[in-house]
Design an enzyme around this catalytic site. Structure first.
Site, PDB file in Angstrom:
ATOM      1  N   ARG A  51       1.389  -0.915  -0.063  1.00 46.63           N
ATOM      2  CA  ARG A  51       0.173   0.133   0.235  1.00 46.63           C
ATOM      3  C   ARG A  51       0.925   0.724  -0.718  1.00 46.63           C
ATOM      4  NH1 ARG A  51      -1.392   1.848   4.538  1.00 46.63           N
ATOM      5  NH2 ARG A  51      -1.821   0.431   5.116  1.00 46.63           N
ATOM      6  N   TYR A 103     -17.766  15.119 -15.726  1.00 41.41           N
ATOM      7  CA  TYR A 103     -17.986  14.092 -15.828  1.00 41.41           C
ATOM      8  C   TYR A 103     -19.064  13.610 -14.541  1.00 41.41           C
ATOM      9  CZ  TYR A 103     -16.732   9.077 -15.194  1.00 41.41           C
ATOM     10  OH  TYR A 103     -16.934   7.174 -14.959  1.00 41.41           O
ATOM     11  N   ASP A 175      -8.265  17.840 -14.535  1.00 37.33           N
ATOM     12  CA  ASP A 175      -8.950  16.906 -15.251  1.00 37.33           C
ATOM     13  C   ASP A 175      -8.006  16.420 -17.000  1.00 37.33           C
ATOM     14  OD1 ASP A 175      -9.731  14.420 -16.215  1.00 37.33           O
ATOM     15  OD2 ASP A 175     -11.943  14.347 -14.815  1.00 37.33           O
ATOM     16  N   LYS A 200      -9.221   5.070 -19.413  1.00 30.95           N
ATOM     17  CA  LYS A 200      -9.129   6.174 -20.649  1.00 30.95           C
ATOM     18  C   LYS A 200      -7.876   5.084 -21.772  1.00 30.95           C
ATOM     19  CE  LYS A 200     -12.917   6.161 -18.598  1.00 30.95           C
ATOM     20  NZ  LYS A 200     -13.604   7.282 -17.659  1.00 30.95           N
TER      21      LYS A 200
HETATM   22  C1  LIG Z   1     -13.926   8.208 -16.118  1.00 27.67           C
HETATM   23  C2  LIG Z   1     -13.103   9.441 -15.824  1.00 27.67           C
HETATM   24  C3  LIG Z   1     -13.365   9.502 -14.754  1.00 27.67           C
HETATM   25  C4  LIG Z   1     -13.313   8.365 -13.352  1.00 27.67           C
HETATM   26  O1  LIG Z   1     -12.401   7.533 -13.363  1.00 27.67           O
HETATM   27  P1  LIG Z   1     -12.823   6.192 -13.027  1.00 27.67           P
HETATM   28  O2  LIG Z   1     -11.318   5.378 -13.838  1.00 27.67           O
HETATM   29  O3  LIG Z   1     -13.857   6.122 -14.063  1.00 27.67           O
HETATM   30  O4  LIG Z   1     -12.864   6.951 -11.577  1.00 27.67           O
HETATM   31  C5  LIG Z   1     -12.992  10.661 -14.603  1.00 27.67           C
HETATM   32  N1  LIG Z   1     -12.796  12.320 -15.193  1.00 27.67           N
HETATM   33  C6  LIG Z   1     -13.191  11.782 -16.617  1.00 27.67           C
HETATM   34  C7  LIG Z   1     -13.500  12.507 -17.752  1.00 27.67           C
HETATM   35  C8  LIG Z   1     -13.702  10.806 -17.133  1.00 27.67           C
HETATM   36  O5  LIG Z   1     -13.936  10.245 -18.782  1.00 27.67           O
END
Ligand SMILES: *Cc1c(COP(=O)(O)O)cnc(C)c1O
Length: 384
Positions: A51, A103, A175, A200
Site C-alpha cells: 500500500r 464527468y 482532469d 481511458k
Molecule cells: C472515467 C472518467 C473519470 C473517472 O475515472 P474512473 O477510472 O472511472 O474512476 C473521471 N474523469 C473523466 C473525464 C472520465 O472520463
C-alpha cells in the site's frame, strides 16, 4: 540516458523506466506481493508494504510524471480514487469551483460524498473565465477543470484559469483524461495538479481501471502521498503493469484517434439527418481558437445531436451500431458509442443536465483506431 531530454514520443516508452535490477528485465516485472523482507527492523530495499509502495507502481508513477512533464506521479485504483485523494486535501468550510459540464462520476463524488463533509461545490460555465472569478470567495481552495469537457467538448482556457488561480492563491487541478498528455500538458500551462482516469486513453485497451495524479510541487506531492497511503486506494501491481504497457503506445494510438476523429466529425457534419456536431477541431466551435493554442490536436471524442432532437431516434441509432459498441467509457482502441442522458450522465438531474447541453438526443462517440471507412459505414447505416 537523461529521459527528461527525450521527446514525448520517446518518453511514453522510456520515461522513468530502467531495466529491472534483479535480472535486467526490459519490462518492469509485476511485483505481485503485499510485503517485502527486511534483514533487520527497518532494513529494507526501499519497499516495505505494497500500500505504501510497490516497484511496479513506482515504475508507472515515474512514467506518469515523465509524460505529463511533472516531477511526481501517483497511481490510484481508479480515476475517482485519485480525485477523492485531491478533495481530501480540503477541510469543512472550504469551497471548490468546477465546470457545469463535468464527468458524471466526478459530479456524484463532489455532491453526494463530499458535500456532506461540509465542502461546498460551485458549478459554473468555465468557457467564460469571468464566471470563475465571480464564484471565488475567500473560502475557495480549489478550482477543478475538465477540458475538453464531457460530453459537450467545451474547451476551457487553462492558461487564463491558472492566472486567476495564482492571483487568488487557489489550487488548480485539471482532469486531463480526454486530451491526454499527447494533446495537452496542463502543468506547462500553469496548473498545479493533473488528474487522469488511466482507465481511458492511458491504459487504452479497456482492460483496466486506474487513476493518476501528477504534480510539480514537493510539498503537495508529499501531502497527496500521505493521503494515498492513509486512505489506501492504490493501483495494484498488475493494473500498474497494464497501464504502463498502454502508455508505451499512447502516441501512436492518439495520432490515429485524432485522424479518425476528424474524418468522422466531418462525415457527421455533412450528414442531412444530423443537427449538430460537437468537436473542438471545427473552426466554428466556440472555443476552437483556445483548443488550437493549448492542444496539439483535437482528439477522437465527438458528440452529436440528430435532427428533431428525438430521444427514441438517439436510442435507435446507438442500438443499431455494429462496429461501434454501445458502452460506457472511452479511450480504448475500439470505438464506443454512448447515450449520456441514460448512461454516463444519468446521475445528474435532467434539468441540471440540459442546462449544459446534455439533451435527450445527444450521442457521444469515442472513436477508436479501426479502419475509418468501416466506422463511417457503420454510423451511416445506423443513422439511415
Ligand atoms: C472515467 C472518467 C473519470 C473517472 O475515472 P474512473 O477510472 O472511472 O474512476 C473521471 N474523469 C473523466 C473525464 C472520465 O472520463
Amino acid at each position: 540516458m537523461d529521459e527528461n531530454s527525450l521527446k514525448f514520443n520517446s518518453r511514453t516508452i522510456h520515461g522513468g523506466q530502467k531495466p529491472d535490477k534483479a535480472y535486467g528485465a526490459v519490462m518492469p516485472p509485476i511485483y505481485q506481493t503485499s510485503t517485502f523482507a527486511q534483514s533487520h527492523p527497518g532494513g529494507h530495499q526501499g519497499y516495505e508494504y505494497s500500500r505504501s509502495g510497490n516497484p511496479t507502481r513506482s515504475a508507472l508513477e515515474n512514467s506518469l510524471a515523465s509524460i505529463e512533464n511533472g516531477n511526481y506521479g501517483l497511481a490510484f485504483a481508479s480515476g475517482l480514487a485519485a480525485m477523492d485523494a485531491v478533495i481530501k486535501l480540503l477541510k469543512p468550510g472550504d469551497e471548490v469551483i468546477s465546470t457545469n459540464d463535468l464527468y458524471g462520476g466526478s459530479y456524484r463524488l463532489f455532491k453526494k460524498v463530499f458535500e456532506k463533509y461540509g465542502i461546498t461545490f460551485h458549478f459554473v460555465g468555465m468557457q467564460d473565465v469571468l464566471n470563475i472569478e465571480a464564484a471565488i470567495t475567500p473560502k475557495t481552495k480549489l478550482i477543478w477543470v475538465e477540458t475538453p469537457t464531457n460530453p459537450m467538448m467545451n474547451i476551457i482556457d487553462i492558461k487564463r484559469v491558472a492566472k486567476i488561480a495564482k492571483k487568488n492563491r487557489i489550487l488548480l487541478a485539471v482532469d486531463n483524461t480526454f486530451a491526454t498528455p499527447y494533446l495537452q500538458t496542463p502543468l506547462d500551462l500553469g496548473a498545479d495538479l493533473v488528474m487522469h482516469s488511466a482507465t481511458k486513453y492511458l491504459g487504452g485497451h479497456s482492460d483496466v481501471v486506474a487513476g493518476a495524479l501528477v504534480v510539480n510541487d514537493k510539498a503537495l506531492a508529499d501531502e497527496l502521498y500521505f493521503i494515498q497511503n492513509a486512505s489506501g486506494a492504490v493501483c495494484g501491481p498488475m493494473d500498474s503493469f497494464l497501464v504502463l504497457r498502454g502508455i508505451k503506445t499512447l502516441h501512436v494510438r492518439m495520432q490515429r484517434h485524432c485522424e479518425n476523429g476528424e474524418a468522422i466529425a466531418n462525415f457527421l457534419r455533412s450528414h442531412s439527418k444530423i443537427e449538430k456536431v460537437f468537436w473542438p477541431g471545427f473552426e466554428n466551435h466556440p472555443n476552437h481558437q483556445i483548443a488550437k493554442e493549448q492542444m496539439q490536436g483535437f482528439g477522437g471524442m465527438i458528440s452529436f445531436v440528430t435532427k428533431g432532437n428525438n430521444y427514441e431516434d438517439a436510442l435507435k441509432i446507438v442500438s443499431n451500431l455494429k462496429v461501434f459498441t454501445l458502452a460506457e467509457s472511452l479511450g480504448g482502441v475500439e470505438s464506443l458509442a454512448g447515450h449520456p442522458a441514460s448512461m454516463t450522465h444519468a446521475s445528474i438531474p435532467k434539468e441540471e443536465r440540459e442546462k449544459s447541453g446534455v439533451v435527450d438526443a445527444l450521442i457521444r462517440l469515442s472513436v477508436g483506431i479501426e479502419d475509418v471507412n468501416d466506422l463511417i459505414a457503420d454510423l451511416n447505416q445506423a443513422i439511415e
